[in-house]
Motif scaffolding. Structure first.
Motif, mmCIF file in Angstrom:
data_model
loop_
_atom_site.group_PDB
_atom_site.id
_atom_site.type_symbol
_atom_site.label_atom_id
_atom_site.label_comp_id
_atom_site.label_asym_id
_atom_site.label_seq_id
_atom_site.Cartn_x
_atom_site.Cartn_y
_atom_site.Cartn_z
ATOM 1 N N UNK A 130 4.272 8.099 0.296
ATOM 2 C CA UNK A 130 4.701 8.905 -0.600
ATOM 3 C C UNK A 130 3.835 9.262 -1.553
ATOM 4 N N UNK A 131 2.931 8.436 -2.145
ATOM 5 C CA UNK A 131 1.856 8.721 -2.986
ATOM 6 C C UNK A 131 0.888 9.633 -2.026
ATOM 7 N N UNK A 132 0.628 9.242 -0.850
ATOM 8 C CA UNK A 132 -0.369 10.276 -0.147
ATOM 9 C C UNK A 132 0.142 11.491 -0.002
ATOM 10 N N UNK A 133 1.457 11.844 0.358
ATOM 11 C CA UNK A 133 1.937 13.086 0.424
ATOM 12 C C UNK A 133 1.756 13.783 -0.720
ATOM 13 N N UNK A 134 2.094 13.159 -1.976
ATOM 14 C CA UNK A 134 2.274 13.867 -3.342
ATOM 15 C C UNK A 134 0.650 14.007 -3.582
ATOM 16 N N UNK A 135 -0.200 13.298 -3.318
ATOM 17 C CA UNK A 135 -1.647 13.355 -3.570
ATOM 18 C C UNK A 135 -2.252 14.504 -2.927
ATOM 19 N N UNK A 136 -1.688 14.625 -1.658
ATOM 20 C CA UNK A 136 -2.124 15.773 -0.720
ATOM 21 C C UNK A 136 -1.867 17.258 -1.108
#
Length: 501
Positions: free
Chosen positions: A376-382
């Protein structure tokens, strides 16, 4: 109706050619039981072929687009997309997927035909509106495709292979449109209106950049050509920009004008002369440098984000939401482009500092994606990464285009993209390709984070140098008893609105 017909066809083509439900799940499909490829084969052997193909084909396709007057290259692009997804459906093995990436690289390189075709068939006054239509069609098509793919997976419980069918069907629908487009009779370089050729001869072979009334407020790229601009008829110019700002992108002659063929050697000479003159302008060079460096890194992040997500959260074990993420990042990117037009920033003074700060933010996003290991952090950062890039690339696009004719617009943006692809190819060869280091995806993203941090450092130094130069110039003027520049002239107006990504 003469404007409506090609515009509708071109927008339909842009929408359906970008309606690709499989795209957010391509890595999962290649690693799944349908293709049975390994992560090393996909990341280190297959994906790099797109980068190399795009680089090698960009300049030949650019020349072919102008020489063939756009339409044949659009047909070639549509054919390449159909071949790409047909191979994705039926072909097996690493070598077949590498050929698939080559055809997709050809389709990507042919985007130049899509974005320049409309300029040859509509009236100058309609350029701004028609450009907005065409770009919006591709954005909505991309967002709709990502959302459709996610809904088919999450709601309809479709298989990834079914997304291939839908994507191939969309490419087949898009394949029909270019055949019915009217064929332009002129182009920017090879088939030009006689009036433009005469103007170039009068101006020493250098095309004009903008209207004479804009000369004093633009970068000094047209100092030697203002007389040509003044002599040229208004029908020979094409405008695309904010009406309030009067900024223009110019193309030669109206659609119904006669054409004059120009040889390849002459075209290459014109391109080289324009290249030298354009990149002598320091502001344009600075924005172009950021464009090339950031676009290189952006391509790498977008290309290899899916393998990272697949490693963090394997699609064979968990539900994945790549489609929602790509949809949000596309829509937020479009909103960021609109937001850029509302920023009251003086880019001539603070541009380098903001490039530094936002490039650093992009570096932080990459580090967060790489180090925290939470999907979820990966998605938000992307999403934040892509939104920031779209904001800055919109500003860079406008800052570069503000003083350029359409010929130089195409040349400068083409050169910037070529340099970005050259850097990306080198980065891919060293970091990704199995012939180089062949690093795993987590180590790759660590390298990309450092890369964006270096970009931020470069523009921090550039801003510090600019401040020092301004202060030194101001002190010299005061010592000589003159008036400081900011006191002698009214403040520069804020950057005008930006209209496209």
């Amino acid at each position: 109706m003469s404007r409506l017909y090609p515009t509708v066809l071109l927008c339909a083509y842009g929408f359906f050619s970008n309606l690709r439900p499989l795209e957010p799940f391509l890595t999962a499909f290649l690693l799944g039981h349908d293709k049975n490829l390994t992560e090393t084969e996909v990341v280190n052997e297959i994906y790099p072929i797109w980068t190399y193909s795009y680089l090698l084909l960009l300049f030949p396709v650019f020349l072919a687009t102008d020489y063939l007057c756009y339409k044949p290259v659009l047909v070639l692009q549509a054919t390449s997309l159909v071949v790409t997804y047909a191979m994705l459906w039926r072909a097996q093995g690493t070598l077949a997927m590498q050929f698939l990436e080559f055809f997709f690289g050809l389709a990507t390189a042919a985007d130049v035909a899509y974005y320049s075709y409309i300029y040859s068939v509509v009236e100058p006054a309609q350029y701004q509106r028609m450009t907005g239509f065409c770009r919006s069609a591709t954005l909505f098509g991309s967002a709709a495709g990502c959302l459709t793919g996610q809904l088919l997976l999450s709601v309809a419980k479709a298989k990834l292979l079914h997304l291939v069918y839908v994507t191939l069907a969309s490419a087949a629908v898009a394949f029909v449109a270019p055949w019915f487009l009217p064929g332009p009779k002129r182009s920017l370089f090879f088939h030009r209106s006689p009036g433009v050729a005469e103007d170039e001869q009068q101006g020493g072979g250098k095309p004009s950049l903008e209207k004479p009334e804009d000369v004093e407020v633009r970068a000094p790229l047209n100092a030697k050509t203002s007389a040509v601009s003044e002599a040229a008829p208004s029908g020979g110019k094409i405008k695309q920009a904010s009406p309030s700002a009067g900024v223009s992108l110019q193309v030669s002659g109206p659609p119904e004008a006669g054409t004059q063929d120009v040889g390849l050697v002459r075209v290459l000479k014109i391109l080289f002369e324009d290249f030298v003159q354009c990149y002598r302008c320091r502001p344009l060079l600075a924005w172009s440098l950021w464009w090339a460096l950031a676009t290189c890194g952006y391509f790498q992040i977008v290309n290899y984000a899916q393998p990272l997500w697949e490693t963090v959260r394997p699609s064979q074990d968990y539900d994945i939401y790549n489609g929602y993420v790509e949809t949000l990042s596309t829509l937020f990117g479009a909103l960021a482009a609109l937001l850029a037009g509302c920023l009251p920033t003086s880019w001539s003074l603070w541009g380098e500092l903001l490039l530094c700060v936002l490039s650093l933010l992009m570096a932080v996003c990459v580090f967060v994606m790489d180090l925290l290991g939470n999907i979820w952090v990966c998605y938000a950062s992307y999403v934040l990464f892509r939104t920031t890039y779209m904001l800055l690339i919109t500003v860079a696009t406008y800052q570069i285009a503000a003083s350029l004719s359409m010929q130089r617009y195409a040349l400068v943006f083409g050169v910037n993209t070529f340099v970005a692809l050259l850097l990306q190819s080198l980065l891919t060869l060293v970091v990704v390709d199995s012939a180089g280091l062949g690093l795993n995806v987590f180590t790759q993203f660590l390298v990309y984070g450092v890369y964006f941090a270096v970009i931020a450092g470069i523009f921090l130094l550039a801003w510090a140098y600019k401040l020092a130069s301004r202060r030194r110039s101001k002190q010299e003027v005061l010592m000589n008893g003159g008036t400081p520049p900011e006191a002698a002239s009214p403040p520069a107006p804020a950057s005008p609105p930006l209209l496209s990504i």
